[in-house]
Design a protein around this motif. Structure first.
Motif, PDB file in Angstrom:
ATOM      1  N   ALA A 218      43.569 100.894  54.737  1.00 21.37           N
ATOM      2  CA  ALA A 218      44.436  99.740  54.460  1.00 21.37           C
ATOM      3  C   ALA A 218      44.325  99.259  53.010  1.00 21.37           C
ATOM      4  O   ALA A 218      45.345  99.096  52.330  1.00 21.37           O
ATOM      5  CB  ALA A 218      44.135  98.602  55.440  1.00 21.37           C
ATOM      6  N   PRO A 219      43.115  99.033  52.463  1.00 25.42           N
ATOM      7  CA  PRO A 219      43.036  98.623  51.052  1.00 25.42           C
ATOM      8  C   PRO A 219      43.609  99.671  50.103  1.00 25.42           C
ATOM      9  O   PRO A 219      44.314  99.331  49.144  1.00 25.42           O
ATOM     10  CB  PRO A 219      41.527  98.441  50.828  1.00 25.42           C
ATOM     11  N   LEU A 220      43.334 100.940  50.363  1.00 23.23           N
ATOM     12  CA  LEU A 220      43.810 101.983  49.461  1.00 23.23           C
ATOM     13  C   LEU A 220      45.324 102.144  49.541  1.00 23.23           C
ATOM     14  O   LEU A 220      45.977 102.438  48.531  1.00 23.23           O
ATOM     15  CB  LEU A 220      43.110 103.311  49.773  1.00 23.23           C
ATOM     16  N   ALA A 221      45.894 101.920  50.720  1.00 25.73           N
ATOM     17  CA  ALA A 221      47.351 101.990  50.847  1.00 25.73           C
ATOM     18  C   ALA A 221      48.013 100.882  50.027  1.00 25.73           C
ATOM     19  O   ALA A 221      49.038 101.109  49.370  1.00 25.73           O
ATOM     20  CB  ALA A 221      47.754 101.882  52.317  1.00 25.73           C
ATOM     21  N   GLU A 222      47.427  99.692  50.063  1.00 23.86           N
ATOM     22  CA  GLU A 222      47.982  98.587  49.275  1.00 23.86           C
ATOM     23  C   GLU A 222      47.861  98.868  47.775  1.00 23.86           C
ATOM     24  O   GLU A 222      48.796  98.620  47.007  1.00 23.86           O
ATOM     25  CB  GLU A 222      47.263  97.281  49.635  1.00 23.86           C
ATOM     26  N   LEU A 223      46.713  99.408  47.359  1.00 18.16           N
ATOM     27  CA  LEU A 223      46.534  99.730  45.947  1.00 18.16           C
ATOM     28  C   LEU A 223      47.477 100.853  45.513  1.00 18.16           C
ATOM     29  O   LEU A 223      48.046 100.810  44.420  1.00 18.16           O
ATOM     30  CB  LEU A 223      45.083 100.135  45.686  1.00 18.16           C
ATOM     31  N   GLU A 224      47.642 101.841  46.379  1.00 23.68           N
ATOM     32  CA  GLU A 224      48.561 102.939  46.059  1.00 23.68           C
ATOM     33  C   GLU A 224      49.984 102.423  45.880  1.00 23.68           C
ATOM     34  O   GLU A 224      50.699 102.838  44.950  1.00 23.68           O
ATOM     35  CB  GLU A 224      48.514 103.975  47.181  1.00 23.68           C
ATOM     36  N   GLU A 225      50.381 101.494  46.733  1.00 22.25           N
ATOM     37  CA  GLU A 225      51.714 100.908  46.620  1.00 22.25           C
ATOM     38  C   GLU A 225      51.860 100.140  45.313  1.00 22.25           C
ATOM     39  O   GLU A 225      52.898 100.217  44.643  1.00 22.25           O
ATOM     40  CB  GLU A 225      51.967  99.988  47.819  1.00 22.25           C
TER      41      GLU A 225
END
Length: 307
Positions: A218-225
């Motif tokens: 979840a944190p990495l998906a937000e950062l990737e976005e």
């Protein structure tokens, strides 16, 4: 027991073979990689296996015959590659209560990582204990109702093959909170994935927990976005680990656990580098391990072996 508990697939991926009293051979699996680079948590689990195998093979009676890592400090020197690897062990200190060893993982083109490991026997530790107050509260037992917890999709699962072995859920009402120490997420995780037409479901062991400390989609998906939004792209972003320090507080036990709960805190993101703290709990809220990461935010081409 572990081979049954944390799935045969994971057992095969972290298996090592003694080459001598202080060297061990391994095969780094592409199924537990990010692009072409073996996943950092997977490598941590492999190093845990090397450490325990070394004491069983070379220091059989040390620490009651059940020496386990209580601290693992890894420095990643160069990107590891899928394929054969050799791990050399250097005995720095062999003590009565704790021992310290250093591991160096080598591949055909040189040293890839070094790790200092403090070994002891978690099951027989005794001494002064202060249990800290912790506001962590695990999820309700029902994850499938969708009202309190919801499943997190692994972004770009073909690129992120290692974390695709984990089924992650996060609270529906508190996906991310901002606290004094940074951005905070909570998740619960099962070692479960679909392979062809069947579901593979294992239980968390100590080694599998080492892997989980580096899985937080979840944190990495937000950062990737966020990164893609600044560039007008939609590509996977790679978050390679520079260093990983794990403190093990309590053993999971041979029977394993079905679910583990993580509290993830990103304390700083600056100039493409961030630090992450992960606290791992069992369903009763007992603290099992703490992981501290120093991580880069970079192009996925480095994980594909192109740079």
């Amino acid at each position: 027991m572990d081979s049954i508990t944390h799935t045969q697939e994971f057992e095969t991926a972290i298996s090592v073979r003694p080459h001598s009293s202080h060297t061990y051979n391994a095969s780094l699996s592409s199924d537990w990689a990010i692009g072409d680079a073996p996943h950092g948590g997977y490598l941590a689990a492999l190093l845990m296996r090397v450490s325990m195998t070394h004491f069983r093979h070379t220091h059989t009676n040390r620490h009651g015959g059940d020496a386990q890592p209580i601290n693992l400090a890894i420095t990643f020197l160069r990107r590891c590659s899928v394929g054969s690897a050799q791990i050399e062990v250097n005995d720095l200190k062999l003590g009565q209560k704790i021992s310290v060893i250093q591991l160096t993982l080598r591949q055909h083109d040189g040293d890839k990582l070094v790790a200092n490991v403090i070994m002891s026997n978690l099951g027989t530790e005794k001494g002064h204990t202060v249990v800290p107050t912790d506001n962590f509260k695990g999820p309700s037992k029902e994850l499938s109702d969708g009202n309190t917890w919801q499943r997190v999709d692994i972004p770009h699962p073909q690129f992120r093959r290692a974390p695709a072995h984990v089924e992650v859920h996060q609270p529906t009402q508190k996906k991310c909170t901002v606290v004094e120490t940074g951005m905070h997420w909570e998740q619960c995780a099962l070692l479960r994935w679909q392979q062809a037409d069947r579901i593979i479901h294992g239980r968390w062991t100590n080694e599998a927990a080492g892997f989980l400390l580096d899985v937080f989609p979840a944190p990495l998906a937000e950062l990737e976005e966020q990164v893609n939004a600044t560039k007008g792209e939609s590509h996977p972003v790679w978050f390679p680990t520079l260093s990983l320090n794990i403190d093990f507080k309590a053993p999971i036990g041979e029977a394993g656990l079905d679910m583990l709960y993580s509290c993830i805190n990103i304390q700083s993101i600056r100039n493409g580098r961030m630090d992450i703290r992960v606290k791992l709990h069992n369903e009763r809220g007992q603290l099992l391990a703490i992981g501290n990461h120093c991580t880069l935010i970079t192009s996925p081409t480095q994980a594909q072996g192109k740079l």
